[in-house]
Design an enzyme around this catalytic site. Structure first.
Site, PDB file in Angstrom:
ATOM      1  N   TYR A 202       0.824  -1.218   0.000  1.00  0.00           N
ATOM      2  CA  TYR A 202       0.000   0.000   0.000  1.00  0.00           C
ATOM      3  C   TYR A 202       0.856   1.265   0.000  1.00  0.00           C
ATOM      4  CZ  TYR A 202      -4.210  -2.768   0.450  1.00  0.00           C
ATOM      5  OH  TYR A 202      -5.216  -3.657   0.204  1.00  0.00           O
ATOM      6  N   ASN A 236      -4.326  -4.451  -7.356  1.00  0.00           N
ATOM      7  CA  ASN A 236      -4.344  -3.094  -7.911  1.00  0.00           C
ATOM      8  C   ASN A 236      -3.324  -2.185  -7.234  1.00  0.00           C
ATOM      9  OD1 ASN A 236      -6.418  -3.644  -5.853  1.00  0.00           O
ATOM     10  ND2 ASN A 236      -6.686  -1.416  -5.855  1.00  0.00           N
ATOM     11  N   HIS A 321      -6.922 -11.582  -7.593  1.00  0.00           N
ATOM     12  CA  HIS A 321      -7.104 -10.500  -6.615  1.00  0.00           C
ATOM     13  C   HIS A 321      -8.559 -10.042  -6.473  1.00  0.00           C
ATOM     14  CE1 HIS A 321      -6.116  -7.308  -3.934  1.00  0.00           C
ATOM     15  NE2 HIS A 321      -6.632  -6.408  -4.739  1.00  0.00           N
ATOM     16  N   HIS A 331     -16.042  -2.398  -4.303  1.00  0.00           N
ATOM     17  CA  HIS A 331     -15.517  -3.076  -5.496  1.00  0.00           C
ATOM     18  C   HIS A 331     -16.567  -3.996  -6.124  1.00  0.00           C
ATOM     19  CE1 HIS A 331     -11.741  -1.433  -4.287  1.00  0.00           C
ATOM     20  NE2 HIS A 331     -11.679  -2.164  -3.198  1.00  0.00           N
ATOM     21  N   HIS A 358      -8.871  -7.981  -2.244  1.00  0.00           N
ATOM     22  CA  HIS A 358      -9.431  -6.726  -2.762  1.00  0.00           C
ATOM     23  C   HIS A 358     -10.477  -6.117  -1.839  1.00  0.00           C
ATOM     24  CE1 HIS A 358      -9.566  -3.718  -5.756  1.00  0.00           C
ATOM     25  NE2 HIS A 358     -10.651  -4.090  -6.377  1.00  0.00           N
ATOM     26  N   VAL A 359     -11.508  -6.871  -1.478  1.00  0.00           N
ATOM     27  CA  VAL A 359     -12.520  -6.382  -0.539  1.00  0.00           C
ATOM     28  C   VAL A 359     -11.998  -6.659   0.871  1.00  0.00           C
ATOM     29  CG1 VAL A 359     -14.888  -6.656   0.259  1.00  0.00           C
ATOM     30  CG2 VAL A 359     -14.351  -6.831  -2.185  1.00  0.00           C
TER      31      VAL A 359
HETATM   32 FE   LIG Z   1      -7.187  -4.445  -4.085  1.00  0.00          FE
END
Ligand SMILES: [Fe+2]
Length: 470
Positions: A202, A236, A321, A331, A358-359
């Site tokens: 991140y 992402n 992902h 998302h 992702h979530v």
């Molecule tokens: Fe993500």
């Protein structure tokens, strides 16, 4: 009350009519939204001077050490590390006896630039021709500040080989991330390797994607990644695509820092590949690379799935992902286009389970598919399907963006269990027919299972399974 005697939220009760319809159409059991109540606190990154980010002592000491499987079937390991002061030695000394490191592997070293950041000297070295199921010691930093680590190679690939995987996603480097990692490490059923479902450091949440946070993440994770292989999936937050600061090469930091053995599975990109580990065949897919018809990823997966020999590796596991089934208001539907393209193959080849991130929450689905729709036939609802995978979202590592606590209501029938808490999971393969799966929320003790399920292999024992959530 649901089947385990717990009270469900009002909104879930309001969905009773939908549930009744679902029962008529083949659903036998409604899903549960956890009633677990947690303290709501902001998720905050650990400061740069945190002990978990400490630079190891000694001149040019190797840091950010991490390993991943280095070939297709577990006889090689990629060792990666960073030196800050100068390139230093690119050798790895290794052996099966702590006092006799008789093998030597040469690595490659490089740096990369990202906006106003220049990386340290990043080393990658592949140790080959390893024995299966053997403890190896290895030393980095030869001639300057040597540091010693160890790992155990996976057992020889075979249909009844027991093997335990840890599941972690979207970890980041907050105080909660540290709790998740500690819980995984202290779990009595700790894995022998980690299947990581994407979104690592991140760093891109910092101004100019401050790549110093890639370094801190590498140091934070070293206590696990230096000692057992982590199988990487790109998320992402690995894109680091920032044309506003002149950074137009997607995945630049990730690609430079985390090497994977993609060529060994005939892939042309590090973002989609496969590895065999014990009795499992792991396929890693790329949510953020092209996957439409005729694209390299599409053609690779089309050729890859028929190669999986369930008599050799009964357990077929997919990592991707962005989840294809997700009932949180975050998302939502982002994985939909990939689902439409790839889901028929996953059902055809009887994939056992798909893990996603992702979530920032947890969710486990029923075995369902939604592959009948052809534009005109109106068959666009998920239906129970014994050949379909279970979909598990495990993006609950604890990164600074916080929990995804807002859910769609009523809970869809395909969603078996969902809870917005941080945690990790364990997938424990017993033999060709049975695997035991458990999810652990961070608020509980290390051994407490908050959601669990016996998986029955889709190829060897494709009968209905049971689960338990508390
Ligand atoms: Fe993500």
């Amino acid at each position: 009350m649901n089947r385990s005697g717990r009270t469900l939220p009002v909104a879930a009760v309001a969905g009773a009519a939908v549930v009744a319809m679902a029962v008529l159409s083949g659903w036998c059991d409604a899903g549960a939204t956890s009633a677990f109540v947690r303290k709501v606190e902001k998720t905050v990154d650990m400061p740069l001077d945190s002990d978990v980010f400490r630079v190891p002592c000694g001149y040019n000491a190797p840091q950010q050490v991490h390993i991943t499987q280095g070939d297709h079937d577990g006889k090689a390991m990629i060792v990666s590390w960073v030196t800050l002061d100068e390139p230093g030695s690119n050798l790895v000394l290794y052996g099966t006896s702590e006092n006799n490191l008789k093998f030597l592997a040469k690595g490659k070293v490089h740096r990369y630039r990202y906006y106003n950041y220049t990386s340290g000297y990043i080393h990658h070295s592949t140790l080959r021709h390893l024995e299966y199921d053997t403890k190896y010691y290895y030393v980095l930093g030869v001639g300057q500040t040597p540091r010693k680590f160890w790992f155990r190679t996976p057992p020889k690939v075979g249909p009844d080989v027991p093997f335990t995987f840890g599941l972690i996603g979207d970890l980041g480097q907050s105080y909660d991330s540290n709790i998740t990692l500690s819980h995984y490490e202290l779990n009595p059923s700790k894995g022998q390797a980690v299947l990581y479902v994407g979104d690592l450091s991140y760093a891109d949440n910092y101004p100019n994607h401050d790549n110093v946070r890639w370094d801190t993440w590498g140091r934070f994770l070293e206590r696990s990644t230096a000692y057992q292989p982590w199988i990487w999936t790109a998320g992402n937050h690995e894109l680091d695509f920032a044309p506003e600061i002149g950074e137009t090469e997607p995945f630049k930091p990730f690609k430079n820092r985390y090497h994977v053995p993609f060529k060994a599975s005939g892939s042309t990109s590090p973002f989609w590949y496969s590895v065999k580990i014990g009795s499992a065949y792991i396929i890693v897919l790329a949510s953020y690379s092209a996957y439409g018809k005729y694209t390299p990823q599409y053609k690779w997966l089309e050729a890859e799935l028929p190669k999986v020999n369930r008599s050799e590796t009964p357990w077929l596991i997919v990592l991707v992902h962005s989840p294809w089934y997700n009932s949180y208001n975050y998302h939502y539907m982002e994985g939909e286009t990939m689902r439409v393209i790839f889901e028929p193959w996953l059902v055809k080849y009887k994939v056992d389970v798909v893990f996603s991130g992702h979530v920032h929450a947890y969710e486990r689905s029923e075995r369902i598919s939604n592959i009948a729709y052809n534009i005109v036939n109106v068959k666009c609802m998920p239906v129970p399907d014994p050949s379909a995978p279970v979909y598990i979202t495990i993006g609950d590592g604890g990164n600074l963006e916080g929990l995804a606590a807002n859910m769609t209501e009523p809970q869809p029938d395909y969603s078996a269990y969902r809870e917005a808490s941080f945690g990790h999971a364990i997938f424990n393969i017993k033999n060709r027919t049975h695997a035991y799966y458990a999810w652990h929320r961070n608020q509980d003790g290390f051994a407490v299972e908050s959601d669990s399920m016996w998986f029955f292999n889709r190829f060897w024992h494709p009968v209905e399974e049971s689960s338990d959530s508390t």
